[in-house]
Each structure stands twice: as C-alpha cells, then as structure tokens.
Design a protein around this motif. Structure first.
Motif, PDB file in Angstrom:
ATOM      1  N   ALA A 108       0.854  -1.183   0.000  1.00  0.00           N
ATOM      2  CA  ALA A 108       0.000   0.000   0.000  1.00  0.00           C
ATOM      3  C   ALA A 108       0.886   1.227   0.000  1.00  0.00           C
ATOM      4  CB  ALA A 108      -0.902   0.011   1.235  1.00  0.00           C
ATOM      5  N   ARG A 109       0.345   2.321  -0.460  1.00  0.00           N
ATOM      6  CA  ARG A 109       1.047   3.603  -0.408  1.00  0.00           C
ATOM      7  C   ARG A 109       0.517   4.363   0.789  1.00  0.00           C
ATOM      8  NH1 ARG A 109       0.752   7.764  -5.278  1.00  0.00           N
ATOM      9  NH2 ARG A 109      -0.975   8.578  -4.084  1.00  0.00           N
ATOM     10  N   LEU A 110       1.435   4.786   1.663  1.00  0.00           N
ATOM     11  CA  LEU A 110       1.082   5.576   2.837  1.00  0.00           C
ATOM     12  C   LEU A 110       1.555   7.002   2.606  1.00  0.00           C
ATOM     13  CD1 LEU A 110       1.551   2.541   3.911  1.00  0.00           C
ATOM     14  CD2 LEU A 110       1.462   3.626   6.117  1.00  0.00           C
ATOM     15  N   THR A 111       0.701   7.959   2.928  1.00  0.00           N
ATOM     16  CA  THR A 111       1.011   9.366   2.717  1.00  0.00           C
ATOM     17  C   THR A 111       0.633  10.164   3.950  1.00  0.00           C
ATOM     18  OG1 THR A 111       0.548   9.122   0.363  1.00  0.00           O
ATOM     19  CG2 THR A 111       0.581  11.361   1.223  1.00  0.00           C
ATOM     20  N   SER A 112       1.526  11.070   4.325  1.00  0.00           N
ATOM     21  CA  SER A 112       1.235  12.054   5.373  1.00  0.00           C
ATOM     22  C   SER A 112       1.888  13.357   4.937  1.00  0.00           C
ATOM     23  CB  SER A 112       1.774  11.606   6.730  1.00  0.00           C
ATOM     24  OG  SER A 112       1.405  12.547   7.730  1.00  0.00           O
ATOM     25  N   GLY A 113       1.068  14.351   4.645  1.00  0.00           N
ATOM     26  CA  GLY A 113       1.602  15.601   4.109  1.00  0.00           C
ATOM     27  C   GLY A 113       2.295  15.344   2.795  1.00  0.00           C
ATOM     28  N   GLU A 114       3.551  15.784   2.694  1.00  0.00           N
ATOM     29  CA  GLU A 114       4.336  15.613   1.468  1.00  0.00           C
ATOM     30  C   GLU A 114       5.123  14.309   1.448  1.00  0.00           C
ATOM     31  OE1 GLU A 114       4.257  17.836  -1.131  1.00  0.00           O
ATOM     32  OE2 GLU A 114       2.658  18.774   0.039  1.00  0.00           O
ATOM     33  N   VAL A 115       5.069  13.533   2.531  1.00  0.00           N
ATOM     34  CA  VAL A 115       5.880  12.319   2.644  1.00  0.00           C
ATOM     35  C   VAL A 115       5.054  11.106   2.223  1.00  0.00           C
ATOM     36  CG1 VAL A 115       7.284  10.899   4.183  1.00  0.00           C
ATOM     37  CG2 VAL A 115       7.135  13.375   4.566  1.00  0.00           C
ATOM     38  N   THR A 116       5.655  10.271   1.380  1.00  0.00           N
ATOM     39  CA  THR A 116       4.998   9.062   0.886  1.00  0.00           C
ATOM     40  C   THR A 116       5.975   7.900   0.979  1.00  0.00           C
ATOM     41  OG1 THR A 116       3.634  10.330  -0.634  1.00  0.00           O
ATOM     42  CG2 THR A 116       3.879   8.007  -1.117  1.00  0.00           C
TER      43      THR A 116
ATOM     44  N   ASP B  67      -2.523  13.355  10.357  1.00  0.00           N
ATOM     45  CA  ASP B  67      -3.208  12.840   9.165  1.00  0.00           C
ATOM     46  C   ASP B  67      -2.329  11.837   8.426  1.00  0.00           C
ATOM     47  OD1 ASP B  67      -5.615  14.451   9.225  1.00  0.00           O
ATOM     48  OD2 ASP B  67      -4.324  16.137   8.698  1.00  0.00           O
ATOM     49  N   MET B  68      -2.927  10.705   8.064  1.00  0.00           N
ATOM     50  CA  MET B  68      -2.250   9.710   7.241  1.00  0.00           C
ATOM     51  C   MET B  68      -3.299   9.037   6.359  1.00  0.00           C
ATOM     52  SD  MET B  68      -0.010   6.244   8.149  1.00  0.00           S
ATOM     53  CE  MET B  68       0.288   6.783   9.773  1.00  0.00           C
ATOM     54  N   ALA B  69      -2.904   8.730   5.135  1.00  0.00           N
ATOM     55  CA  ALA B  69      -3.778   8.000   4.220  1.00  0.00           C
ATOM     56  C   ALA B  69      -3.061   6.736   3.780  1.00  0.00           C
ATOM     57  CB  ALA B  69      -4.128   8.853   3.007  1.00  0.00           C
ATOM     58  N   LEU B  70      -3.813   5.661   3.709  1.00  0.00           N
ATOM     59  CA  LEU B  70      -3.310   4.373   3.239  1.00  0.00           C
ATOM     60  C   LEU B  70      -4.102   4.047   1.984  1.00  0.00           C
ATOM     61  CD1 LEU B  70      -2.510   1.317   5.357  1.00  0.00           C
ATOM     62  CD2 LEU B  70      -3.992   1.050   3.391  1.00  0.00           C
ATOM     63  N   MET B  71      -3.400   3.959   0.847  1.00  0.00           N
ATOM     64  CA  MET B  71      -4.045   3.690  -0.429  1.00  0.00           C
ATOM     65  C   MET B  71      -3.659   2.300  -0.912  1.00  0.00           C
ATOM     66  SD  MET B  71      -3.278   7.451  -1.806  1.00  0.00           S
ATOM     67  CE  MET B  71      -2.142   7.724  -0.451  1.00  0.00           C
TER      68      MET B  71
ATOM     69  N   ASP C 117      -8.193   0.211  -5.095  1.00  0.00           N
ATOM     70  CA  ASP C 117      -8.999   1.381  -5.435  1.00  0.00           C
ATOM     71  C   ASP C 117      -9.581   2.073  -4.210  1.00  0.00           C
ATOM     72  OD1 ASP C 117     -10.759  -0.595  -4.719  1.00  0.00           O
ATOM     73  OD2 ASP C 117     -12.138  -0.264  -6.398  1.00  0.00           O
ATOM     74  N   GLN C 118      -9.071   1.760  -3.035  1.00  0.00           N
ATOM     75  CA  GLN C 118      -9.612   2.401  -1.838  1.00  0.00           C
ATOM     76  C   GLN C 118      -8.541   3.183  -1.080  1.00  0.00           C
ATOM     77  OE1 GLN C 118     -11.230  -0.288   1.082  1.00  0.00           O
ATOM     78  NE2 GLN C 118      -9.591  -1.766   0.818  1.00  0.00           N
ATOM     79  N   THR C 119      -8.981   4.254  -0.452  1.00  0.00           N
ATOM     80  CA  THR C 119      -8.127   5.064   0.404  1.00  0.00           C
ATOM     81  C   THR C 119      -8.728   5.049   1.801  1.00  0.00           C
ATOM     82  OG1 THR C 119      -7.470   6.487  -1.419  1.00  0.00           O
ATOM     83  CG2 THR C 119      -7.172   7.364   0.803  1.00  0.00           C
ATOM     84  N   LEU C 120      -7.911   4.661   2.763  1.00  0.00           N
ATOM     85  CA  LEU C 120      -8.333   4.624   4.163  1.00  0.00           C
ATOM     86  C   LEU C 120      -7.581   5.725   4.890  1.00  0.00           C
ATOM     87  CD1 LEU C 120      -8.035   0.766   4.589  1.00  0.00           C
ATOM     88  CD2 LEU C 120     -10.108   2.078   4.066  1.00  0.00           C
ATOM     89  N   ALA C 121      -8.289   6.498   5.692  1.00  0.00           N
ATOM     90  CA  ALA C 121      -7.681   7.645   6.360  1.00  0.00           C
ATOM     91  C   ALA C 121      -7.588   7.429   7.868  1.00  0.00           C
ATOM     92  CB  ALA C 121      -8.501   8.900   6.073  1.00  0.00           C
ATOM     93  N   VAL C 122      -6.498   7.955   8.426  1.00  0.00           N
ATOM     94  CA  VAL C 122      -6.330   8.027   9.874  1.00  0.00           C
ATOM     95  C   VAL C 122      -6.249   9.508  10.204  1.00  0.00           C
ATOM     96  CG1 VAL C 122      -4.899   7.428  11.850  1.00  0.00           C
ATOM     97  CG2 VAL C 122      -5.021   5.881   9.887  1.00  0.00           C
ATOM     98  N   LYS C 123      -7.106   9.971  11.088  1.00  0.00           N
ATOM     99  CA  LYS C 123      -7.164  11.391  11.439  1.00  0.00           C
ATOM    100  C   LYS C 123      -7.145  11.522  12.953  1.00  0.00           C
ATOM    101  CE  LYS C 123      -8.418  15.834  10.769  1.00  0.00           C
ATOM    102  NZ  LYS C 123      -7.280  16.704  10.821  1.00  0.00           N
ATOM    103  N   VAL C 124      -6.082  12.142  13.467  1.00  0.00           N
ATOM    104  CA  VAL C 124      -5.993  12.443  14.892  1.00  0.00           C
ATOM    105  C   VAL C 124      -6.238  13.945  15.016  1.00  0.00           C
ATOM    106  CG1 VAL C 124      -4.556  12.404  16.964  1.00  0.00           C
ATOM    107  CG2 VAL C 124      -4.306  10.597  15.235  1.00  0.00           C
ATOM    108  N   ASP C 125      -7.376  14.321  15.576  1.00  0.00           N
ATOM    109  CA  ASP C 125      -7.721  15.732  15.693  1.00  0.00           C
ATOM    110  C   ASP C 125      -6.800  16.444  16.674  1.00  0.00           C
ATOM    111  OD1 ASP C 125      -9.906  15.643  13.892  1.00  0.00           O
ATOM    112  OD2 ASP C 125     -11.146  14.740  15.454  1.00  0.00           O
ATOM    113  N   ARG C 126      -6.688  17.739  16.508  1.00  0.00           N
ATOM    114  CA  ARG C 126      -5.782  18.583  17.294  1.00  0.00           C
ATOM    115  C   ARG C 126      -5.831  18.317  18.808  1.00  0.00           C
ATOM    116  NH1 ARG C 126      -3.380  22.611  15.190  1.00  0.00           N
ATOM    117  NH2 ARG C 126      -2.184  24.040  16.427  1.00  0.00           N
TER     118      ARG C 126
END
Length: 152
Positions: A81-89, A121-125, A128-137
């Motif tokens: 899977a491709r993991l992305t957080s901000g500009e880092v992949t 914020d992190m996304a796991l692609m 054809d699906q993107t799963l998001a991890v969101k830790v609020d402030r």
C-alpha cells in the motif's frame, strides 16, 4: 397548546440527532501499562474501533490497524500500500487481519511517521480504496506521547 408545542420544539432543537451524537462520540484513547501501548480511535465502552496504533515501548515499530467503524468488513488484497502524510509518501506491506481489519507496520524513525505525528493525518491507499487516519488537534499530545514511548 401552543406553549406545549413550543416547549417540545425547543427540546428537540437542543438534542442532536442520534447520528450526530454517535459521530461526536469517537475519540482517541491512549492505553499504557503492562504489555503493548495502544492508541485507539474508538467509541468508548463499545467494541467499535476505527483505528489502532500499537507498539512495544522502545521497539521503534508501530503496527497500524484500520477498521470500518460501521461494522462492515474492509476488503484488502495482501500486497503493498502507499502511505502518505503531508508531502511524505512511502510503501509498506499491507495485510488483511482478523475481523475485517487492514494492517500495516511503520517504523517510528521513518519520515512518514514523523509527518503523521506532526499533522495527525495519514492515508493508506491500496487498490482502489483510500483509508484515512485522522488524529484531531485535541488528541495530538496523545499521539506524540505514544510516538515518544514507542521510539527505539
């Protein structure tokens, strides 16, 4: 009669609908103690989870598990899977875990994990699906503590 109707309408406006209550009940909880450290995105006092991050303190490795909080099983083909957080992949092996969860592993010294700790914020692609991890402030301090304790 109009007084009773006004009182009922006022009460209805004060009580959010059930969906709004359930959506706002999701929270991040940090579990420390004996055994692994776990940071869980959960509905407290229920088995409902959206995500967990788990590590052995000082190991330098974090296991990420993503769940569908709605009860439906996530579908993933084992592979990468491709993991992305901000500009880092980066890419990471992804596997299907028990109970319909999606699992992957990330090193705490990887720039992706550092970007995730900063932003929450992190996304796991995968496929054809993107799963998001969101830790609020308000919960970023828990994520930072988790990262500090897990670092090798």
């Amino acid at each position: 009669m109009s007084f009773i109707l006004s009182a009922v309408l006022a009460l209805a406006l004060q009580t959010p609908p059930p969906q709004a209550q359930a959506a706002s009940a999701w929270t991040w909880t940090l579990y420390e103690g004996e055994g692994p450290m776990v940071l869980a995105n959960e509905l407290p006092d229920t088995p409902a989870l959206k995500a967990t991050l788990q590590c052995a303190p000082g190991s330098g490795v974090v296991d990420l598990a993503l769940y569908d909080g709605g009860g439906r099983r996530l579908q993933v083909q084992p592979g990468f899977a491709r993991l992305t957080s901000g500009e880092v992949t980066t890419t990471s092996e992804v596997r299907a875990g028990r109970g319909g969860r999606v699992e992957t592993t990330v090193r705490t010294d990887h720039p992706l994990f550092a970007a995730f700790v900063r932003s929450g914020d992190m996304a796991l692609m995968t496929g054809d699906q993107t799963l998001a991890v969101k830790v609020d402030r308000p919960h970023l301090a828990k994520l930072r503590r988790f990262a500090d304790r897990c670092a090798g």
